[in-house]
Design a protein around this motif. Structure first.
Motif, PDB file in Angstrom:
ATOM      1  N   ALA A 114       0.835  -1.207   0.000  1.00 59.73           N
ATOM      2  CA  ALA A 114       0.000   0.000   0.000  1.00 59.73           C
ATOM      3  C   ALA A 114       0.870   1.258   0.000  1.00 59.73           C
ATOM      4  O   ALA A 114       0.536   2.257  -0.659  1.00 59.73           O
ATOM      5  CB  ALA A 114      -0.934   0.005   1.209  1.00 59.73           C
ATOM      6  N   GLU A 115       1.998   1.216   0.707  1.00 60.10           N
ATOM      7  CA  GLU A 115       2.895   2.373   0.740  1.00 60.10           C
ATOM      8  C   GLU A 115       3.542   2.594  -0.624  1.00 60.10           C
ATOM      9  O   GLU A 115       3.668   3.730  -1.093  1.00 60.10           O
ATOM     10  CB  GLU A 115       3.969   2.161   1.802  1.00 60.10           C
ATOM     11  CG  GLU A 115       3.415   2.141   3.221  1.00 60.10           C
ATOM     12  CD  GLU A 115       4.462   1.703   4.223  1.00 60.10           C
ATOM     13  OE1 GLU A 115       5.662   1.926   3.977  1.00 60.10           O
ATOM     14  OE2 GLU A 115       4.077   1.134   5.266  1.00 60.10           O
ATOM     15  N   TYR A 116       3.946   1.499  -1.268  1.00 61.05           N
ATOM     16  CA  TYR A 116       4.550   1.622  -2.594  1.00 61.05           C
ATOM     17  C   TYR A 116       3.515   2.108  -3.609  1.00 61.05           C
ATOM     18  O   TYR A 116       3.835   2.895  -4.505  1.00 61.05           O
ATOM     19  CB  TYR A 116       5.143   0.289  -3.049  1.00 61.05           C
ATOM     20  CG  TYR A 116       6.107  -0.331  -2.061  1.00 61.05           C
ATOM     21  CD1 TYR A 116       7.080   0.434  -1.423  1.00 61.05           C
ATOM     22  CD2 TYR A 116       6.041  -1.688  -1.760  1.00 61.05           C
ATOM     23  CE1 TYR A 116       7.963  -0.141  -0.522  1.00 61.05           C
ATOM     24  CE2 TYR A 116       6.923  -2.266  -0.862  1.00 61.05           C
ATOM     25  CZ  TYR A 116       7.873  -1.490  -0.239  1.00 61.05           C
ATOM     26  OH  TYR A 116       8.738  -2.059   0.657  1.00 61.05           O
ATOM     27  N   ARG A 117       2.290   1.633  -3.478  1.00 59.86           N
ATOM     28  CA  ARG A 117       1.217   2.053  -4.387  1.00 59.86           C
ATOM     29  C   ARG A 117       1.005   3.557  -4.287  1.00 59.86           C
ATOM     30  O   ARG A 117       0.821   4.243  -5.305  1.00 59.86           O
ATOM     31  CB  ARG A 117      -0.078   1.311  -4.039  1.00 59.86           C
ATOM     32  CG  ARG A 117      -1.356   1.883  -4.655  1.00 59.86           C
ATOM     33  CD  ARG A 117      -1.366   1.819  -6.165  1.00 59.86           C
ATOM     34  NE  ARG A 117      -1.468   0.453  -6.653  1.00 59.86           N
ATOM     35  CZ  ARG A 117      -1.451   0.131  -7.940  1.00 59.86           C
ATOM     36  NH1 ARG A 117      -1.319   1.082  -8.856  1.00 59.86           N
ATOM     37  NH2 ARG A 117      -1.541  -1.137  -8.315  1.00 59.86           N
ATOM     38  N   GLU A 118       1.054   4.101  -3.096  1.00 58.86           N
ATOM     39  CA  GLU A 118       0.865   5.534  -2.899  1.00 58.86           C
ATOM     40  C   GLU A 118       1.954   6.327  -3.629  1.00 58.86           C
ATOM     41  O   GLU A 118       1.672   7.347  -4.267  1.00 58.86           O
ATOM     42  CB  GLU A 118       0.901   5.837  -1.400  1.00 58.86           C
ATOM     43  CG  GLU A 118       0.491   7.239  -1.032  1.00 58.86           C
ATOM     44  CD  GLU A 118       0.386   7.420   0.471  1.00 58.86           C
ATOM     45  OE1 GLU A 118       0.779   8.499   0.946  1.00 58.86           O
ATOM     46  OE2 GLU A 118      -0.074   6.491   1.154  1.00 58.86           O
ATOM     47  N   VAL A 119       3.195   5.846  -3.546  1.00 57.52           N
ATOM     48  CA  VAL A 119       4.300   6.522  -4.226  1.00 57.52           C
ATOM     49  C   VAL A 119       4.149   6.384  -5.744  1.00 57.52           C
ATOM     50  O   VAL A 119       4.363   7.336  -6.499  1.00 57.52           O
ATOM     51  CB  VAL A 119       5.655   5.954  -3.761  1.00 57.52           C
ATOM     52  CG1 VAL A 119       6.803   6.567  -4.553  1.00 57.52           C
ATOM     53  CG2 VAL A 119       5.852   6.202  -2.273  1.00 57.52           C
ATOM     54  N   LEU A 120       3.767   5.189  -6.202  1.00 57.53           N
ATOM     55  CA  LEU A 120       3.552   4.971  -7.627  1.00 57.53           C
ATOM     56  C   LEU A 120       2.479   5.908  -8.170  1.00 57.53           C
ATOM     57  O   LEU A 120       2.634   6.471  -9.272  1.00 57.53           O
ATOM     58  CB  LEU A 120       3.153   3.514  -7.877  1.00 57.53           C
ATOM     59  CG  LEU A 120       2.759   3.154  -9.318  1.00 57.53           C
ATOM     60  CD1 LEU A 120       3.934   3.353 -10.269  1.00 57.53           C
ATOM     61  CD2 LEU A 120       2.241   1.717  -9.387  1.00 57.53           C
ATOM     62  N   ALA A 153       0.524  10.388 -11.541  1.00 57.37           N
ATOM     63  CA  ALA A 153      -0.138  11.695 -11.605  1.00 57.37           C
ATOM     64  C   ALA A 153       0.777  12.756 -12.209  1.00 57.37           C
ATOM     65  O   ALA A 153       0.310  13.668 -12.901  1.00 57.37           O
ATOM     66  CB  ALA A 153      -0.582  12.118 -10.204  1.00 57.37           C
ATOM     67  N   GLU A 154       2.073  12.630 -11.983  1.00 58.68           N
ATOM     68  CA  GLU A 154       3.026  13.612 -12.503  1.00 58.68           C
ATOM     69  C   GLU A 154       3.523  13.241 -13.899  1.00 58.68           C
ATOM     70  O   GLU A 154       4.428  13.891 -14.430  1.00 58.68           O
ATOM     71  CB  GLU A 154       4.192  13.745 -11.526  1.00 58.68           C
ATOM     72  CG  GLU A 154       3.793  14.347 -10.194  1.00 58.68           C
ATOM     73  CD  GLU A 154       4.962  14.463  -9.227  1.00 58.68           C
ATOM     74  OE1 GLU A 154       6.113  14.487  -9.700  1.00 58.68           O
ATOM     75  OE2 GLU A 154       4.717  14.529  -8.010  1.00 58.68           O
ATOM     76  N   GLU A 155       2.941  12.181 -14.473  1.00 61.85           N
ATOM     77  CA  GLU A 155       3.269  11.727 -15.835  1.00 61.85           C
ATOM     78  C   GLU A 155       4.754  11.430 -16.005  1.00 61.85           C
ATOM     79  O   GLU A 155       5.364  11.737 -17.028  1.00 61.85           O
ATOM     80  CB  GLU A 155       2.798  12.764 -16.874  1.00 61.85           C
ATOM     81  CG  GLU A 155       1.288  12.973 -16.845  1.00 61.85           C
ATOM     82  CD  GLU A 155       0.816  13.937 -17.930  1.00 61.85           C
ATOM     83  OE1 GLU A 155       1.655  14.658 -18.506  1.00 61.85           O
ATOM     84  OE2 GLU A 155      -0.401  13.957 -18.205  1.00 61.85           O
ATOM     85  N   LEU A 156       5.310  10.813 -14.980  1.00 62.45           N
ATOM     86  CA  LEU A 156       6.713  10.407 -15.019  1.00 62.45           C
ATOM     87  C   LEU A 156       6.865   8.925 -15.339  1.00 62.45           C
ATOM     88  O   LEU A 156       7.987   8.444 -15.520  1.00 62.45           O
ATOM     89  CB  LEU A 156       7.385  10.729 -13.680  1.00 62.45           C
ATOM     90  CG  LEU A 156       7.531  12.220 -13.383  1.00 62.45           C
ATOM     91  CD1 LEU A 156       8.007  12.437 -11.951  1.00 62.45           C
ATOM     92  CD2 LEU A 156       8.494  12.873 -14.377  1.00 62.45           C
TER      93      LEU A 156
END
Length: 289
Positions: free
Chosen positions: A81-87, A92-95
Motif C-alpha cells: 500500500a505504501e509503494y502504491r501511494e508513491v507509484l 499523476a506527474e506523468e513520469l
C-alpha cells in the motif's frame, strides 16, 4: 546525535551463499565500528519466487553466523500500500507510462530495426523501445481495460527534465569509511526501467528507495554488481524528495571459476557449508574476515 543506520536486505528466493555472508558481516562490522544500527530487511516483492522456507533459511543462516539486528524486521510484501501511494504520485506527474510489449515483441522489434546496434543497459539487456511512450491516452486506457499485461516504466527523459540539482551520489572508497568521492549518476544508461507491475505496485528500484527513506538508512553497503543501478535510485530519490544515503559498493565473492556467486546455482550455500562441518569462523576466514 543521529546514529548511523546500515541494513542488510536479502531476498528469500534462494539460499544465502558466501557472497551474502560477506555483505552481512561487513554491514555488521561497519555498524559496530561507528556505533550505528544494523537493520534486516526482507525484500520479498517477487511473490512467485520468494517463499517462507527461504525466509526461514535467511534467519537461520544469519543467526548461525552470529549476526544481530534491530527488530522489527521489515518485509516488503507487507507494505504494498505504501509503494502504491508513491507509484500513484509518479503516475499523476506523468513520469511513468504503461509498457505493453512482451519480451518476444521487444526482441522482434529490435531485430527489425536496430539489430546488434540496439543500445543495451549496463547488464547487457536491450533498452526498452519507445513505442509505448508515445501511445495515445485513449489507446492506453483501452488496453488496460482489456487486461493487456503491462508494467509501469519510468520515462527517464521526462524524469531527467525534472531534476533540479546535480545528480550524483557520495561513495566511500573503502570499508574504513575514511574517504569519499562524488559519483555522477547516469540513469539514462538504463533506459526506461520498470518501477512497478500491474499486479505488484513496485519494483526493486522503487521499493528500495522508499524503504531506505522510511527506515532512516544512512549508509548502503552492498555488492559491486549494484553500483550502476545506484544512478536510477538517485533519480527516484530526487523525484520523490527522499534523502540520499551514502554508499559503499564492496567487492564480490567469486567462485573458483571466477564467476559471481548465484542463488540459482546454489553456490556455496551457507546451510550446505554448515552441514559439511564448517563453523561460522571458517566462513569468516573464507570471505576475508
Amino acid at each position: 546525535m543521529t546514529l548511523l543506520t546500515f541494513r542488510f536486505a536479502p531476498s528469500p528466493n534462494g539460499e544465502l551463499h558466501l557472497g551474502h555472508a560477506y555483505s552481512a558481516l561487513l554491514n555488521q562490522k561497519m555498524a559496530a565500528q561507528t556505533g550505528g544500527r544494523l537493520l534486516l530487511r526482507i525484500e520479498d516483492i517477487d511473490v512467485t519466487r520468494c517463499t517462507p522456507e527461504f525466509e526461514a533459511g535467511i534467519f537461520r543462516d544469519l543467526e548461525w553466523l552470529g549476526l544481530h539486528w534491530e527488530l522489527p524486521v521489515r518485509r516488503q510484501s507487507e507494505h504494498f500500500a505504501e509503494y502504491r501511494e508513491v507509484l500513484e504520485r509518479l503516475i499523476a506527474e506523468e513520469l511513468v507510462y504503461p509498457a505493453f510489449m512482451s519480451r518476444g515483441e521487444i526482441r522482434a522489434f529490435i531485430a527489425e530495426t536496430g539489430g546488434r546496434d540496439w543500445p543495451r543497459d549496463p547488464d547487457g539487456v536491450p533498452l526498452y523501445p519507445p513505442l509505448d511512450k508515445h501511445l495515445p491516452v485513449q489507446e492506453r486506457k483501452r488496453r488496460i481495460a482489456d487486461n493487456v499485461p503491462f508494467a509501469w516504466r519510468l520515462d527517464v527523459e521526462a524524469a531527467m527534465a525534472r531534476v533540479t540539482a546535480s545528480l550524483s551520489w557520495v561513495e566511500f572508497t573503502d570499508e574504513t569509511m575514511s574517504a569519499t568521492r562524488a559519483i555522477e549518476a547516469q540513469p539514462r544508461a538504463w533506459g526506461d526501467v520498470i518501477v512497478a507491475r500491474r499486479d505488484i505496485p513496485t519494483s526493486y528500484h522503487l521499493a528500495v528507495v522508499v524503504d531506505d527513506a522510511l527506515q532512516g538508512v544512512s549508509h548502503v553497503v552492498r555488492g559491486q554488481d549494484l553500483y550502476s543501478a545506484t544512478g536510477v535510485q538517485c533519480l527516484l530519490q530526487q523525484l520523490l524528495g527522499l534523502p540520499q544515503p551514502r554508499y559503499f559498493h564492496h567487492r564480490l565473492i567469486l567462485g573458483a571459476d571466477g564467476r559471481k556467486l548465484s542463488k540459482s546455482f546454489k553456490d556455496t550455500g551457507l546451510a550446505s557449508l554448515s552441514e559439511a562441518g564448517m563453523s561460522p569462523q571458517d566462513v569468516r576466514r573464507l570471505v576475508g574476515f
